[in-house]
Design an enzyme around this catalytic site. Structure first.
Site, PDB file in Angstrom:
ATOM      1  N   SER A 681       0.810  -1.225   0.000  1.00 52.92           N
ATOM      2  CA  SER A 681       0.000   0.000   0.000  1.00 52.92           C
ATOM      3  C   SER A 681       0.838   1.268   0.000  1.00 52.92           C
ATOM      4  CB  SER A 681      -0.917   0.013   1.230  1.00 52.92           C
ATOM      5  OG  SER A 681      -0.162   0.041   2.412  1.00 52.92           O
ATOM      6  N   LYS A 724      -7.617   3.115   7.275  1.00 55.72           N
ATOM      7  CA  LYS A 724      -6.685   4.129   6.758  1.00 55.72           C
ATOM      8  C   LYS A 724      -7.299   5.525   6.786  1.00 55.72           C
ATOM      9  CE  LYS A 724      -4.188   0.851   3.833  1.00 55.72           C
ATOM     10  NZ  LYS A 724      -3.868   0.409   2.471  1.00 55.72           N
TER      11      LYS A 724
END
Length: 805
Positions: A681, A724
């Site tokens: 990511s 996130k």
């Protein structure tokens, strides 16, 4: 006290608990309440007259005016004795009935104006007959009730005055407070004596019934003791003759249980066969114990016993909302199951897998599901289980063999349709004793679990009606075949707003009750709770938050315990938190104060929630080396390599010379080097930091990003989006860059999380750089030139370094 006009008396009032004082009777009273003591002392100083009235509720320590009956007795204090503990023992004589006209204010104790009540005596033959009947009834009652002293009986039988007789007998009778008060309020002597006579006859009848019951019970007890004595003699005789066998009576009891127990055909046949075998064995043999235990297990299991499901959808929804805040998706799934059950009547039990970080309420949600459905609940932890026999049980040939945990759980549940929670399904181990996860395949397969085979029972057991709920922190450690049999419901971490609601309505009340505190003793404003959430806990769940609240409650409980009366509650401000919990453990808002060259903010997912990563890149004179530090895993190291390759492929468009990398070293670092970091990511964040360092253009400090990069610059989707975004909210981030392919995932995220964030969806790394870098004109970042032809450079001899690399 003074007598005013219209014969009203102003007297101190003494409220009585569970006692009614009648005229012409003496009553000893123990007085301990401060108000009552003051009233008695005042009466002693002003003629010893006092008014006594009963409380409506004897449990009240501080009765108000409305809590006291209006009709009472004007009394005279005969004697007072002060006890060492500060209380008073007073002997009071009732003089006359009276009624409270009004309460006099401005006294430390009750002072009332009392109107004396005159009794109405209806003289005549009827009243004389009532006196005679009352004498006879009381004499009969005194013979049954041996607790009344004989001298008191003789004194009452000598009374011929109807009013005095009624009051004296009422004092002796075991009446309720409301009945005693009713007698006190009656001014008609005839009615009062008639009511007392009725109560007397009632008490006599009750006493006669009680005596008959006692006599009957006594006879039964004598017979039981006789039978017991004879049986014991018979046992002793049999023992002396050597004829007694304990096993025979046990076998008879076991046979009765077998006949009473409803079993499936297969199980019934096995039990009959095993019982026949047992009856032919010696009770002292080891095999007899094994067979007996086997039959006991079969008989103790639920085969047809079940609870009836509560099919009220609204009530189930209310229960789920009462126990848990948020968690809309799992709640919706439970309500859907209930709705289908209501329409179809019988469906196979679903297998749900609740996946989420620690402390988000997975196990407690399973318990709430059982409560909402009206089913029994049983829980089993799979963490660290390595032996297949823990699931399937041991063969009966082994010493100490037992059924597996599944069958043990069913016996504990007592019904065939419980809610069965299998905790920590992602932490099952494997070794030479077998694979427990593989053994669970049959348990959690709706097509197979109607005839689950346990090694100990060796009978098909129906698990199809069980509502299985499994919990896990991560999915990647669960074997794929097992995962395929479960319906996955992800429970992400909570937002700050959700944590605040949970702390206010669930955690804090629970801790206050656990520590014996009242809500007003621990005033916690929302600002202080938010400070605890932000700077003392960093978690997806609320377990540590509850621990911090428990710490505060313990410290306050200590102060309250020292001196409860002296303790004064104080508002727990943010400044006081440092005294109660120590210095803050975490920094809230990690975004940099200003745009920096070579520093980009990424968003990462961990098993405990989301976090922000500050990725740094610096350029130094060197020989083309790429250094990577920060304890990165293989995936992130590959992301750095991919990001570097993208930058080199776009060097010409970015205005960099083709051999820019040959005379410099690039160092990429992710701070917090002691913490392992891995996962696909951070590719676009690393590429942004490298480009910023090379072009000496700062990266916006209010922008965070997540996404993986390919060699050609495409941005790939990632997971853990909610965690996130929560991390971005915590870090005061304004703009978030996400992969375009994650757009569908945004629809499942609550608007409460995204409302303060500007979200940009990108497909290519070029779009990321235009949004992330501080540029006057983002469109001029890439030069409008065709890409360099590597082969042309090599032919011209300008690409020797490229070939070497």
């Amino acid at each position: 006290m003074s007598t005013e006009q219209n014969q009203l008396l102003r007297l101190p009032l003494l409220p009585l608990r569970d006692i009614v004082l009648y005229p012409n009777s003496l009553v000893p009273l123990f007085i301990g309440r401060e108000k009552s003591i003051l009233a008695v002392e005042h009466a002693l100083s002003t003629g010893k007259e006092i008014f006594l009235a009963a409380q409506k509720d004897a449990q009240l320590d501080n009765p108000k005016e409305d809590d006291i009956y209006r009709v009472g007795t004007i009394g005279q204090i005969i004697q007072v004795l002060r006890l060492p503990d500060g209380t008073i023992k007073a002997l009071v004589e009732g003089k006359q009935r009276g009624r409270i006209v009004r309460f006099i204010p401005d006294y430390e104790f009750f002072v009332v104006e009392v109107e004396p009540k005159t009794e109405v005596i209806e003289a005549g033959p009827e009243l004389e007959a009532l006196v005679k009947l009352t004498h006879e009834a009381f004499q009969e009652y005194s013979q049954i009730n041996k607790k009344i002293p004989s001298d008191l009986v003789n004194n009452i039988l000598k009374i011929n005055e109807p009013a005095k007789l009624a009051d004296q007998v009422a004092t002796v009778l075991n009446l309720k407070l409301s009945q005693k008060q009713r007698l006190l309020e009656l001014t008609s002597v005839r009615k009062r004596l008639e009511m007392v006579y009725g109560y007397l006859r009632g008490e006599i009848e009750v006493a006669k019934v009680e005596q008959r019951i006692k006599d009957r019970v006594k006879k039964q007890m004598e017979k039981t003791q006789r039978d017991y004595y004879l049986n014991e003699q018979m046992k002793a005789i049999q023992k002396e003759l050597g004829e007694r066998e304990d096993g025979r009576s046990d076998l008879a009891e076991l046979e009765k249980r077998i006949k009473k127990k409803r079993l499936p055909k297969e199980a019934a046949a096995v039990v009959r066969r095993e019982f026949k075998k047992l009856s032919m064995m010696s009770p002292m043999s080891a095999e007899a114990t094994v067979v007996r235990n086997y039959i006991d297990w079969i008989l103790s299991l639920p085969w047809f016993e079940k609870t009836k499901d509560k099919l009220d959808i609204e009530e189930a929804e209310r229960i789920l909302n009462e126990d848990h805040y948020g968690l809309e998706k799992p709640k919706q799934r439970i309500l859907e199951h209930l709705a289908v059950q209501k329409l179809v009547k019988k469906i196979k039990g679903p297998i749900l897998c609740l996946v989420g970080p620690p402390g988000v309420g997975k196990t407690s949600l399973a318990r709430s599901v059982a409560r909402a459905l009206g089913r029994n609940f049983v829980r089993m932890s799979l963490g660290g289980v390595r032996d297949e026999a823990e699931i399937r049980g041991h063969r009966r040939t082994y010493i100490g063999a037992l059924p597996g945990k599944i069958i043990q759980g069913m016996r504990k549940a007592g019904t065939i349709n419980p809610v069965f929670c299998l905790d920590e399904v992602d932490k099952i181990g494997t070794d030479f004793r077998g694979d427990p996860a593989a053994a669970l395949l049959e348990v959690l397969d709706p097509e197979q679990n109607h005839s689950f085979q346990d090694h100990y029972l060796e009978l098909g057991y129906d698990l199809s009606q069980v509502f299985f709920i499994t919990t896990a922190n991560a999915l990647h450690t669960i074997p794929a075949p097992l995962l395929d049999r479960m319906e996955i419901i992800e429970i992400p971490g909570y937002t700050e707003e959700e944590k605040l609601e949970i702390a206010r309505h669930y955690l804090l009340p629970r801790q206050l009750e656990a520590h014996g505190l009242k809500p007003d003793q621990v005033p916690l404003p929302d600002k202080t709770l938010l400070e605890i959430i932000r700077r003392y806990t960093r978690e997806a769940g609320v377990r540590n938050l509850e621990r911090e609240l428990a710490t505060i409650c313990r410290k306050i409980a200590k102060e309250v315990a020292k001196d409860p009366k002296a303790f004064k509650p104080f508002t727990i401000t943010i400044r006081r938190l440092n005294q109660l919990l120590g210095m803050p453990r975490y920094r809230y808002g990690v975004a940099e104060g200003k745009p920096e060259v070579g520093m980009a903010t990424g968003m990462a997912w961990t098993e405990t929630g989301g976090s922000l990563l500050q990725i740094e890149a610096v350029i130094m004179p060197g020989k083309g080396q790429l250094n990577i530090t920060g304890k990165l895993g293989e995936v992130m190291q590959e992301s750095v390599q991919a990001a570097m390759s993208y930058v080199r492929s776009r060097a010409h468009q970015l205005g960099l010379p083709p051999d820019f990398y040959q005379k410099i070293d690039i160092h990429v670092h992710v701070p917090e080097g002691a913490i392992p970091k891995d996962g696909p990511s951070a590719g676009i964040t690393i590429a942004t930091a490298i480009v910023s360092a090379l072009l000496k253009i700062p990266v916006k400090n209010t922008v965070a990003m997540t996404g993986e990069i390919t060699l050609r610059g495409r941005v790939l989707p990632v997971g853990g989006l909610k965690e996130k975004l929560l991390a971005a909210r915590r870090g005061n981030i304004e703009t978030v860059i996400l992969p375009k392919e994650n757009e569908k995932d945004l629809k499942e995220i609550s608007p409460k999380i995204t409302r303060k964030l500007r979200i940009i969806m990108v497909e290519h790394m070029d779009e990321v750089l235009k949004e992330a870098l501080v540029l006057e004109d983002p469109e001029k970042l890439f030069k409008d030139v065709p890409p360099l032809d590597i082969w042309t450079l090599l032919k011209k001899g300008e690409g020797e370094e490229i070939r070497a690399h």
